[in-house]
Design an enzyme around this catalytic site. Structure first.
Site, PDB file in Angstrom:
ATOM      1  N   HIS A 123      13.238  45.073  55.602  1.00  0.00           N
ATOM      2  CA  HIS A 123      11.572  45.556  55.428  1.00  0.00           C
ATOM      3  C   HIS A 123      11.670  46.981  54.487  1.00  0.00           C
ATOM      4  CE1 HIS A 123      10.135  42.493  58.410  1.00  0.00           C
ATOM      5  NE2 HIS A 123      10.487  41.858  57.409  1.00  0.00           N
TER       6      HIS A 123
ATOM      7  N   ASP B 296      11.109  37.816  51.710  1.00  0.00           N
ATOM      8  CA  ASP B 296      10.579  39.206  50.987  1.00  0.00           C
ATOM      9  C   ASP B 296       9.122  39.000  50.267  1.00  0.00           C
ATOM     10  OD1 ASP B 296      13.319  40.257  50.911  1.00  0.00           O
ATOM     11  OD2 ASP B 296      13.917  38.470  49.792  1.00  0.00           O
TER      12      ASP B 296
HETATM   13  P1  IMP Z   1      22.087  34.615  55.804  1.00  0.00           P
HETATM   14  O1  IMP Z   1      20.913  34.762  56.480  1.00  0.00           O
HETATM   15  O2  IMP Z   1      22.587  36.048  55.563  1.00  0.00           O
HETATM   16  O3  IMP Z   1      23.137  33.776  56.438  1.00  0.00           O
HETATM   17  O4  IMP Z   1      21.878  34.188  54.286  1.00  0.00           O
HETATM   18  C1  IMP Z   1      21.365  32.813  54.178  1.00  0.00           C
HETATM   19  C2  IMP Z   1      20.379  32.686  52.903  1.00  0.00           C
HETATM   20  O5  IMP Z   1      19.302  33.408  53.407  1.00  0.00           O
HETATM   21  C3  IMP Z   1      20.736  33.461  51.734  1.00  0.00           C
HETATM   22  O6  IMP Z   1      20.317  32.702  50.725  1.00  0.00           O
HETATM   23  C4  IMP Z   1      20.074  34.634  51.853  1.00  0.00           C
HETATM   24  O7  IMP Z   1      20.012  35.349  50.670  1.00  0.00           O
HETATM   25  C5  IMP Z   1      18.748  34.410  52.431  1.00  0.00           C
HETATM   26  N1  IMP Z   1      18.044  35.293  53.199  1.00  0.00           N
HETATM   27  C6  IMP Z   1      18.419  35.753  54.351  1.00  0.00           C
HETATM   28  N2  IMP Z   1      17.894  36.779  54.951  1.00  0.00           N
HETATM   29  C7  IMP Z   1      16.728  36.872  53.956  1.00  0.00           C
HETATM   30  C8  IMP Z   1      15.642  37.819  53.869  1.00  0.00           C
HETATM   31  O8  IMP Z   1      15.286  38.617  54.444  1.00  0.00           O
HETATM   32  N3  IMP Z   1      14.923  37.594  52.431  1.00  0.00           N
HETATM   33  C9  IMP Z   1      15.218  36.821  51.544  1.00  0.00           C
HETATM   34  N4  IMP Z   1      16.403  35.967  51.890  1.00  0.00           N
HETATM   35  C10 IMP Z   1      17.067  36.223  52.895  1.00  0.00           C
HETATM   36 MG    MG Z   2      13.393  41.374  52.985  1.00  0.00          MG
END
Ligand code: IMP
Ligand code: MG
Length: 431
Positions: A41, A13
Site C-alpha cells: 500500500h 491496487d
Molecule cells: P502472488 O500473490 O505473489 O502469488 O501473485 C499472484 C498474482 O496476484 C500475480 O498476478 C500478482 O501480480 C497478483 N498480486 C498479488 N498481490 C497483488 C497486489 O497487492 N496488487 C496487485 N496484484 C497482486
Molecule cells: Mg498494491
C-alpha cells in the site's frame, strides 16, 4: 457502524491503502486478515511517501492498534525490516500497538526460492507472481507442514521442524525445479535475530478482537489484493493464494459472522492488473501508456508496469454481489482528466451472446469481447474539488453512470494522491 471491512473490487491496487489510512482516523484497531508482503500500500502523508506491505495502514496514525491476523502469511524478516523503517521515520514507535497472531504462518526463504524458480521455469505459462513466496507458504499451511509464529517460542523445536521442511524443499528445488538448494545455518541465524524482536508482539489476536468489539471499539479490516485475485472467485489460476473477498475477514481475523457491520468496496475509476491472466477491458498503446504515467501505475511491491483498462461494470456488479458492499470508494478519478471520450465496459460478448453478469466458468473471460458505452470526458483539473458539486459536470455524469451500472452507492471519490484529496460522501464509521 463499528466494524468495517475495506476490500478491493478489481485486481488489487485500487487505492485501498489511502482509503484505509483515511478511515483509520476514526478507527481504534486496524486488522489485516489475508495475504502477505505481496500486497503493498502506497500512502502519501504530509507529502511523505510510505509503502506498507505487512503492517496495517493504521500505523501512520498515532495510537491505533494494528493487528496481523491469523489468515496472513508473514515473512518475519520483511516484518522486522518494515518495523525498523517506520520507526526510523518516527512512526509506530509504541511497541504495544502491534499485535501479531501466533497462528499466522511464516513465509520462509525456501518459499521465496520455490516461487521464483517455478515462475522462471513456467515460461509463458507463468502467473506473474510477486515472487515473495506467498503461494508456497499457503500450500504448506494447507499441507499442514507450515511454521506458525507460535513455533518461535521454542526455538529448538522450531529448528527441528525447519530442518525437516528444508530437506523436503531442497530435494524439490534440486530435482524438480533445477534450482540451488538453501543452507540451513543462514536461515537459523536470521530467524534467531528476528525471533527476539517479534516474540513480544505475539498474541491470540482473535481473542483480542473479540474483546475490542465487545468493548465497542471501532475495528477496520484492511483487505489486500482484490476480488478478481481471490483464489476461489477470481480469474483462476491467475490469482493470489488466499481468499481476498470480505468474508475472508472473518476466518482470517478469527471474528464471528455478524460481527462485520459494513463492507466498503474500492475501485479505481479505470482498471489495472499486474501479472498474467484475462483482462476483458484492457487497452493498449498510447492511451494505456498515458494512463500508466499519469496514474503512476507501476507495482508498489515489484515495480512492474501495470496493465491498463477501462472501468468494467460487469466486474463491479460481480464484486458488489460477492462482498455485499455497503458502498463504493472510487479512486483516481483525476487520472482520467483530459481523456475524451471515456469508455465504460457494460457487458461481455461471446459470439452473439451478451453477458451482463460474470459468465460461469471464469475461463470464459479469455474469450469475451468488451461492450462499451462512451461518455464525454472533461479537461478541468479535479485536484481542488472538495465536494461533488466542485466537479465538472461530465465528471459527475461519469460517476453517476458508474454508480448506476455497478449497483453501488458512491461513498468516496479520490481526486489525488494525498489523504486530503478525497471527497467523502459517506463515512461508514460515522454513518
Ligand atoms: P502472488 O500473490 O505473489 O502469488 O501473485 C499472484 C498474482 O496476484 C500475480 O498476478 C500478482 O501480480 C497478483 N498480486 C498479488 N498481490 C497483488 C497486489 O497487492 N496488487 C496487485 N496484484 C497482486
Ligand atoms: Mg498494491
Amino acid at each position: 457502524m463499528k466494524t468495517v471491512a475495506v476490500v478491493g473490487t478489481q485486481w488489487g491496487d485500487e487505492g485501498k491503502g489511502k482509503i484505509v489510512d483515511l478511515l483509520a482516523a476514526d478507527a481504534d484497531v486496524v486488522v489485516r486478515f489475508q495475504g502477505g508482503n505481496n500486497a503493498a500500500h502506497t500512502l502519501v502523508v504530509n507529502g511523505e511517501k510510505f509503502i506498507l506491505r505487512l503492517i496495517p495502514a493504521g500505523a501512520l496514525h498515532p495510537g491505533k492498534v494494528c493487528v496481523i491476523g491469523n489468515g496472513m502469511v508473514v515473512d518475519p524478516i520483511a516484518l522486522a525490516g518494515e518495523l525498523d523503517e517506520l520507526r526510523g521515520r518516527g512512526h509506530f514507535t509504541d511497541a504495544s500497538l502491534l499485535k501479531l497472531s501466533c497462528d499466522a504462518h511464516m513465509v520462509m526463504p525456501y518459499h521465496r526460492a520455490i516461487d521464483r524458480a517455478r515462475e522462471a521455469r513456467a515460461g509463458n505459462r507463468a502467473i506473474g507472481t510477486t515472487g515473495f513466496g506467498i503461494g508456497p507458504a499457503y500450500e504448506d499451511k494447507m499441507a499442514r507442514v507450515g511454521l506458525r509464529f507460535d513455533e518461535l517460542a521454542n526455538f529448538a523445536r522450531f529448528r527441528t521442524r525447519l530442518a525437516r521442511n528444508l530437506a523436503d524443499k531442497n530435494a524439490y528445488l534440486k530435482a524438480v525445479l533445477k534450482a540451488k538448494p538453501l543452507g540451513i545455518s543462514e536461515i537459523v541465524d536470521q530467524m534467531k535475530r528476528v525471533r527476539r524482536r517479534l516474540l513480544p508482539y505475539l498474541c491470540d489476536t482473535g481473542a483480542y478482537l473479540a474483546e475490542a468489539i465487545a468493548a465497542g471499539k471501532r475495528v477496520l479490516f484492511e483487505g489486500a489484493h482484490g476480488t478478481m485475485l481471490d483464489i476461489d472467485h477470481g480469474t483462476y489460476p491467475f490469482v493470489t493464494s488466499s481468499n481476498c473477498i470480505a468474508s475472508a475477514a472473518l476466518a482470517g481475523a478469527g471474528v464471528a459472522p455478524g460481527r462485520l457491520d459494513a463492507v466498503l468496496g474500492i475501485s479505481k475509476a479505470y482498471t489495472t492488473r499486474v501479472g498474467a491472466g484475462p483482462f476483458p477491458s484492457e487497452i493498449k498503446g498510447r492511451l494505456a501508456d498515458r494512463l500508466r504515467t499519469e496514474g503512476e501505475e507501476f507495482g508498489s511491491a515489484t515495480g512492474r508496469p501495470r496493465r491498463i483498462g477501462w472501468f468494467d461494470t460487469v466486474l463491479a456488479r460481480f464484486a458488489a454481489r460477492l462482498n455485499g458492499t455497503w458502498g463504493l470508494a472510487l479512486t483516481k478519478l483525476d487520472v482520467l482528466t483530459g481523456i475524451d471520450p471515456l469508455r465504460v465496459c457494460v457487458a461481455y460478448q461471446v459470439g452473439k451472446q451478451l453477458f451482463y453478469e460474470m459468465p460461469p466458468g471464469r475461463s470464459a473471460l479469455e474469450r469475451v469481447r468488451p461492450v462499451y458505452e462512451e461518455l464525454p470526458g472533461w479537461s478541468e483539473s479535479l485536484s481542488d474539488a472538495q465536494a461533488v458539486d466542485d466537479l465538472p459536470s461530465n465528471a459527475r455524469r461519469y460517476l453517476e453512470r458508474i454508480a448506476e451500472l455497478s449497483g453501488a452507492r458512491l461513498a468516496m471519490i479520490g481526486v489525488g494522491a494525498s489523504r486530503e484529496a478525497t471527497i467523502v460522501l459517506s463515512n461508514p464509521f460515522l454513518a
